[in-house]
Design a protein around this motif. Structure first.
Motif, PDB file in Angstrom:
ATOM      1  N   ALA A  47       0.833  -1.205   0.000  1.00 55.26           N
ATOM      2  CA  ALA A  47       0.000   0.000   0.000  1.00 55.26           C
ATOM      3  C   ALA A  47       0.871   1.261   0.000  1.00 55.26           C
ATOM      4  N   GLY A  48       1.982   1.208  -0.725  1.00 52.88           N
ATOM      5  CA  GLY A  48       2.847   2.372  -0.865  1.00 52.88           C
ATOM      6  C   GLY A  48       3.816   2.622   0.270  1.00 52.88           C
ATOM      7  N   LYS A  49       3.752   1.804   1.331  1.00 53.98           N
ATOM      8  CA  LYS A  49       4.656   1.974   2.470  1.00 53.98           C
ATOM      9  C   LYS A  49       5.676   0.842   2.514  1.00 53.98           C
ATOM     10  N   VAL A  50       6.911   1.170   2.855  1.00 52.65           N
ATOM     11  CA  VAL A  50       7.942   0.144   2.989  1.00 52.65           C
ATOM     12  C   VAL A  50       7.645  -0.686   4.228  1.00 52.65           C
ATOM     13  N   VAL A  51       7.527  -2.015   4.028  1.00 51.05           N
ATOM     14  CA  VAL A  51       7.236  -2.921   5.144  1.00 51.05           C
ATOM     15  C   VAL A  51       8.385  -3.877   5.427  1.00 51.05           C
ATOM     16  N   ALA A  52       9.362  -3.960   4.498  1.00 52.70           N
ATOM     17  CA  ALA A  52      10.495  -4.859   4.701  1.00 52.70           C
ATOM     18  C   ALA A  52      11.659  -4.435   3.826  1.00 52.70           C
ATOM     19  N   VAL A  53      12.837  -4.831   4.280  1.00 53.51           N
ATOM     20  CA  VAL A  53      14.052  -4.644   3.495  1.00 53.51           C
ATOM     21  C   VAL A  53      14.675  -6.026   3.334  1.00 53.51           C
ATOM     22  N   LEU A  54      14.908  -6.417   2.095  1.00 47.77           N
ATOM     23  CA  LEU A  54      15.559  -7.701   1.819  1.00 47.77           C
ATOM     24  C   LEU A  54      16.967  -7.419   1.338  1.00 47.77           C
ATOM     25  N   GLN A  55      17.936  -7.966   2.039  1.00 47.03           N
ATOM     26  CA  GLN A  55      19.324  -7.805   1.622  1.00 47.03           C
ATOM     27  C   GLN A  55      20.147  -8.966   2.136  1.00 47.03           C
ATOM     28  N   LYS A  56      21.298  -9.151   1.524  1.00 51.28           N
ATOM     29  CA  LYS A  56      22.199 -10.220   1.908  1.00 51.28           C
ATOM     30  C   LYS A  56      22.717  -9.961   3.325  1.00 51.28           C
ATOM     31  N   PRO A  57      22.794 -10.980   4.165  1.00 52.38           N
ATOM     32  CA  PRO A  57      23.315 -10.764   5.522  1.00 52.38           C
ATOM     33  C   PRO A  57      24.810 -10.444   5.472  1.00 52.38           C
ATOM     34  N   PRO A  58      25.311  -9.775   6.500  1.00 49.94           N
ATOM     35  CA  PRO A  58      26.745  -9.468   6.521  1.00 49.94           C
ATOM     36  C   PRO A  58      27.583 -10.739   6.538  1.00 49.94           C
ATOM     37  N   ALA A  59      28.753 -10.655   5.920  1.00 52.59           N
ATOM     38  CA  ALA A  59      29.668 -11.802   5.905  1.00 52.59           C
ATOM     39  C   ALA A  59      30.020 -12.189   7.336  1.00 52.59           C
ATOM     40  N   GLY A  60      30.056 -13.465   7.603  1.00 48.68           N
ATOM     41  CA  GLY A  60      30.438 -13.944   8.925  1.00 48.68           C
ATOM     42  C   GLY A  60      29.302 -14.010   9.931  1.00 48.68           C
ATOM     43  N   LEU A  61      28.071 -13.711   9.507  1.00 48.79           N
ATOM     44  CA  LEU A  61      26.935 -13.771  10.423  1.00 48.79           C
ATOM     45  C   LEU A  61      26.716 -15.211  10.877  1.00 48.79           C
ATOM     46  N   VAL A  62      26.600 -15.388  12.193  1.00 49.96           N
ATOM     47  CA  VAL A  62      26.374 -16.711  12.767  1.00 49.96           C
ATOM     48  C   VAL A  62      25.091 -16.651  13.587  1.00 49.96           C
ATOM     49  N   ILE A  63      24.216 -17.629  13.376  1.00 53.83           N
ATOM     50  CA  ILE A  63      22.981 -17.727  14.151  1.00 53.83           C
ATOM     51  C   ILE A  63      23.204 -18.792  15.220  1.00 53.83           C
ATOM     52  N   ILE A  64      22.952 -18.422  16.480  1.00 52.04           N
ATOM     53  CA  ILE A  64      23.190 -19.319  17.608  1.00 52.04           C
ATOM     54  C   ILE A  64      21.857 -19.633  18.282  1.00 52.04           C
ATOM     55  N   PHE A  65      21.565 -20.926  18.467  1.00 51.97           N
ATOM     56  CA  PHE A  65      20.360 -21.347  19.173  1.00 51.97           C
ATOM     57  C   PHE A  65      20.756 -21.866  20.550  1.00 51.97           C
ATOM     58  N   ASN A  66      20.061 -21.393  21.587  1.00 52.27           N
ATOM     59  CA  ASN A  66      20.347 -21.900  22.927  1.00 52.27           C
ATOM     60  C   ASN A  66      19.479 -23.125  23.208  1.00 52.27           C
ATOM     61  N   GLU A  67      19.590 -23.664  24.400  1.00 52.94           N
ATOM     62  CA  GLU A  67      18.870 -24.896  24.750  1.00 52.94           C
ATOM     63  C   GLU A  67      17.356 -24.727  24.764  1.00 52.94           C
ATOM     64  N   HIS A  68      16.862 -23.474  24.782  1.00 52.19           N
ATOM     65  CA  HIS A  68      15.418 -23.211  24.774  1.00 52.19           C
ATOM     66  C   HIS A  68      14.899 -22.931  23.365  1.00 52.19           C
ATOM     67  N   GLY A  69      15.780 -23.021  22.376  1.00 53.70           N
ATOM     68  CA  GLY A  69      15.384 -22.774  21.011  1.00 53.70           C
ATOM     69  C   GLY A  69      15.372 -21.301  20.628  1.00 53.70           C
ATOM     70  N   GLU A  70      15.813 -20.435  21.548  1.00 50.56           N
ATOM     71  CA  GLU A  70      15.870 -19.001  21.251  1.00 50.56           C
ATOM     72  C   GLU A  70      17.117 -18.738  20.425  1.00 50.56           C
ATOM     73  N   LYS A  71      17.024 -17.809  19.499  1.00 49.68           N
ATOM     74  CA  LYS A  71      18.185 -17.563  18.657  1.00 49.68           C
ATOM     75  C   LYS A  71      18.774 -16.182  18.921  1.00 49.68           C
ATOM     76  N   SER A  72      20.076 -16.100  18.683  1.00 53.46           N
ATOM     77  CA  SER A  72      20.797 -14.833  18.743  1.00 53.46           C
ATOM     78  C   SER A  72      21.767 -14.815  17.586  1.00 53.46           C
ATOM     79  N   TYR A  73      22.303 -13.657  17.306  1.00 56.52           N
ATOM     80  CA  TYR A  73      23.184 -13.476  16.161  1.00 56.52           C
ATOM     81  C   TYR A  73      24.524 -12.958  16.613  1.00 56.52           C
ATOM     82  N   SER A  74      25.557 -13.357  15.896  1.00 57.78           N
ATOM     83  CA  SER A  74      26.912 -12.918  16.200  1.00 57.78           C
ATOM     84  C   SER A  74      27.661 -12.717  14.893  1.00 57.78           C
ATOM     85  N   LEU A  75      28.561 -11.756  14.902  1.00 57.71           N
ATOM     86  CA  LEU A  75      29.426 -11.536  13.707  1.00 57.71           C
ATOM     87  C   LEU A  75      30.809 -12.019  13.977  1.00 57.71           C
TER      88      LEU A  75
END
Length: 75
Positions: A47-75
């Motif tokens: 509807a004419g408004k920006v709702v998302a930005v799609l771009q390549k993630p930064p090099a070296g991005l690591v997704i970490i999941f803890n024992e509860h299934g929650e995720k965090s990110y690290s470079l």
């Protein structure tokens, strides 16, 4: 389907910014993701408004999941 962002795999789209609608994204998700992989950035509009930005993630991005299934990110 050929779009303005559909190019050969050996072409870089780094620093290219495109605006697309939700309808365009729904019609060509594979083409859009291929362009993102080549370095393009997309501003997705609804509807004419920006709702998302799609771009390549930064090099070296690591997704970490803890024992509860929650995720965090690290470079």
């Amino acid at each position: 389907m050929m779009n303005k962002w559909t190019l050969a795999a050996n072409v870089s789209l780094s620093d290219k910014l495109f605006e697309i609608s939700m309808m365009e994204l729904r019609a060509s998700p594979g083409d859009v993701m291929s362009a993102v992989e080549l370095g393009a950035t997309f501003l997705v509009k609804r509807a004419g408004k920006v709702v998302a930005v799609l771009q390549k993630p930064p090099a070296g991005l690591v997704i970490i999941f803890n024992e509860h299934g929650e995720k965090s990110y690290s470079l």
